[in-house]
Scaffold this motif. Structure first.
Motif, PDB file in Angstrom:
ATOM      1  N   ASN A 205       7.952  -3.188 -13.995  1.00 12.26           N
ATOM      2  CA  ASN A 205       7.733  -4.291 -13.056  1.00 12.26           C
ATOM      3  C   ASN A 205       8.867  -4.377 -12.049  1.00 12.26           C
ATOM      4  O   ASN A 205       8.638  -4.660 -10.864  1.00 12.26           O
ATOM      5  CB  ASN A 205       7.606  -5.616 -13.821  1.00 12.26           C
ATOM      6  CG  ASN A 205       6.291  -5.724 -14.566  1.00 12.26           C
ATOM      7  OD1 ASN A 205       5.306  -5.094 -14.200  1.00 12.26           O
ATOM      8  ND2 ASN A 205       6.263  -6.542 -15.610  1.00 12.26           N
ATOM      9  N   GLN A 206      10.086  -4.138 -12.523  1.00 13.81           N
ATOM     10  CA  GLN A 206      11.224  -4.164 -11.612  1.00 13.81           C
ATOM     11  C   GLN A 206      11.116  -3.055 -10.576  1.00 13.81           C
ATOM     12  O   GLN A 206      11.384  -3.276  -9.381  1.00 13.81           O
ATOM     13  CB  GLN A 206      12.522  -4.033 -12.403  1.00 13.81           C
ATOM     14  CG  GLN A 206      13.775  -4.177 -11.549  1.00 13.81           C
ATOM     15  CD  GLN A 206      15.035  -4.128 -12.391  1.00 13.81           C
ATOM     16  OE1 GLN A 206      14.970  -3.936 -13.597  1.00 13.81           O
ATOM     17  NE2 GLN A 206      16.184  -4.305 -11.754  1.00 13.81           N
ATOM     18  N   GLU A 207      10.704  -1.858 -11.032  1.00 12.46           N
ATOM     19  CA  GLU A 207      10.514  -0.751 -10.080  1.00 12.46           C
ATOM     20  C   GLU A 207       9.413  -1.076  -9.078  1.00 12.46           C
ATOM     21  O   GLU A 207       9.541  -0.783  -7.879  1.00 12.46           O
ATOM     22  CB  GLU A 207      10.182   0.532 -10.844  1.00 12.46           C
ATOM     23  CG  GLU A 207      11.338   1.062 -11.686  1.00 12.46           C
ATOM     24  CD  GLU A 207      10.953   2.301 -12.469  1.00 12.46           C
ATOM     25  OE1 GLU A 207       9.776   2.714 -12.340  1.00 12.46           O
ATOM     26  OE2 GLU A 207      11.806   2.857 -13.191  1.00 12.46           O
ATOM     27  N   ALA A 211       9.710  -1.341  -5.114  1.00  8.13           N
ATOM     28  CA  ALA A 211       8.844  -0.581  -4.205  1.00  8.13           C
ATOM     29  C   ALA A 211       8.117  -1.507  -3.241  1.00  8.13           C
ATOM     30  O   ALA A 211       7.976  -1.193  -2.045  1.00  8.13           O
ATOM     31  CB  ALA A 211       7.826   0.236  -5.025  1.00  8.13           C
ATOM     32  N   ASN A 212       7.660  -2.653  -3.739  1.00  7.91           N
ATOM     33  CA  ASN A 212       6.977  -3.610  -2.861  1.00  7.91           C
ATOM     34  C   ASN A 212       7.927  -4.157  -1.798  1.00  7.91           C
ATOM     35  O   ASN A 212       7.543  -4.322  -0.628  1.00  7.91           O
ATOM     36  CB  ASN A 212       6.404  -4.767  -3.680  1.00  7.91           C
ATOM     37  CG  ASN A 212       5.201  -4.342  -4.504  1.00  7.91           C
ATOM     38  OD1 ASN A 212       4.491  -3.398  -4.140  1.00  7.91           O
ATOM     39  ND2 ASN A 212       4.957  -5.025  -5.611  1.00  7.91           N
ATOM     40  N   THR A 216       7.502  -3.627   2.100  1.00  4.31           N
ATOM     41  CA  THR A 216       7.505  -4.770   3.016  1.00  4.31           C
ATOM     42  C   THR A 216       8.481  -4.542   4.159  1.00  4.31           C
ATOM     43  O   THR A 216       8.177  -4.837   5.323  1.00  4.31           O
ATOM     44  CB  THR A 216       7.877  -6.053   2.247  1.00  4.31           C
ATOM     45  OG1 THR A 216       6.915  -6.279   1.213  1.00  4.31           O
ATOM     46  CG2 THR A 216       7.892  -7.259   3.172  1.00  4.31           C
ATOM     47  N   ARG A 217       9.657  -3.992   3.834  1.00  3.59           N
ATOM     48  CA  ARG A 217      10.639  -3.703   4.886  1.00  3.59           C
ATOM     49  C   ARG A 217      10.091  -2.658   5.856  1.00  3.59           C
ATOM     50  O   ARG A 217      10.276  -2.768   7.073  1.00  3.59           O
ATOM     51  CB  ARG A 217      11.948  -3.230   4.259  1.00  3.59           C
ATOM     52  CG  ARG A 217      12.728  -4.342   3.537  1.00  3.59           C
ATOM     53  CD  ARG A 217      14.164  -3.901   3.245  1.00  3.59           C
ATOM     54  NE  ARG A 217      14.188  -2.755   2.348  1.00  3.59           N
ATOM     55  CZ  ARG A 217      14.267  -2.863   1.029  1.00  3.59           C
ATOM     56  NH1 ARG A 217      14.306  -4.068   0.459  1.00  3.59           N
ATOM     57  NH2 ARG A 217      14.300  -1.796   0.260  1.00  3.59           N
ATOM     58  N   VAL A 218       9.408  -1.611   5.321  1.00  2.00           N
ATOM     59  CA  VAL A 218       8.831  -0.584   6.191  1.00  2.00           C
ATOM     60  C   VAL A 218       7.778  -1.182   7.110  1.00  2.00           C
ATOM     61  O   VAL A 218       7.725  -0.884   8.313  1.00  2.00           O
ATOM     62  CB  VAL A 218       8.242   0.555   5.340  1.00  2.00           C
ATOM     63  CG1 VAL A 218       7.447   1.522   6.214  1.00  2.00           C
ATOM     64  CG2 VAL A 218       9.355   1.309   4.622  1.00  2.00           C
TER      65      VAL A 218
END
Length: 262
Positions: A205-207, A211-212, A216-218
């Protein structure tokens, strides 16, 4: 004569009989010449004695049945404890001498003789551990102790180095008939697989969260780039539109095709 069962009428309830048992005795009476002259017949009411013996036999039979059932229950409980997928042991005395261990508990300490030895002599690696102090506290106060997912380093038979294992356990005092603590029961269930599975889920979940966040930044960067690109291209596009408009006004009209005669 043998005891006789002969019921008599109940004077308080006409038509009803009361159970009675009698012990008859026939005594011969001889004259001076030794000739039998009389026979004295007497009967003693021994009903209470007979009923007492009967009640005693019933009580003994019930006691025998109760003892047999208790033994069967003890064997069932012993089988359950010996086959249980949990570590169960019993310590007695202030030194917490191992009085009993089931096979699952013994597997936690392979090659170490436990029964009949004080805990710290049998398992010296537990000296000054929190488990040792908790067991002493339960023995001293009589208050039970429960813990969940406690990490305990154990050396498995197939391993050379200790590895972390997780347990839920309960320490419960044993009392004498005088309500004095004389031992401590230990019930422990290993939950290593459940803990590691949850840790893996948390790590996954942390990974996924990381990744999310990165995605979001991308997306934010792409939105900013599109906005900037649209803003930067608006001027050249407007200039091209003006140039096209000027060229269309400056250039002569295209020649019209000649119409032939009919």
């Amino acid at each position: 004569m043998a005891l006789q069962h002969y019921d008599v009428l109940d004077p308080d309830r006409p038509g009803h009989f009361v159970e009675r048992h009698w012990k008859p005795l026939n005594t011969p009476v001889f004259d001076a010449q030794g000739k039998l002259r009389y026979i004295i017949h007497s009967s003693v009411n021994v009903t209470e004695e007979v009923l007492s013996r009967r009640a005693l036999r019933v009580s003994q039979h019930r006691e025998h049945d109760a003892l047999a059932e208790a033994e069967r229950e003890r064997l069932r409980l012993s089988h359950l404890v010996m086959q249980a997928p949990a570590a169960i042991c019993l310590h007695h005395g202030p030194e917490l001498v191992y009085e009993f261990v089931n096979p699952y508990y013994q597997q936690l300490f392979p090659g170490q003789e436990l029964v009949g030895k004080p805990m710290l002599d049998a398992v010296p690696e537990l000296r000054d551990s929190f488990m040792w102090h908790q067991l002493q506290e339960v023995y001293r106060t009589g208050r039970s102790r429960q813990e969940h997912e406690v990490c305990i380093p154990l050396t498995r038979p197939a391993q050379a180095e200790p590895a972390d294992a997780y347990f839920n356990y309960t320490f419960q005092a044993r009392y004498t008939e005088h309500q004095q603590v004389d031992g401590v029961y230990v019930f422990a269930f290993e939950v290593t697989e459940q803990v590691r599975a949850r840790q893996q889920v948390l790590a996954l979940n942390q990974e996924l969260n990381q990744a999310n966040q990165q995605l979001t930044r991308v997306n934010d960067d792409l939105d900013g780039f599109v906005y900037m690109a649209a803003h930067d291209l608006r001027g050249p596009i407007n200039n091209l539109e003006g140039l096209v408009q000027a060229l269309s006004e400056t250039l002569p009209d295209p020649p019209q095709p000649k119409q032939g005669c009919c």
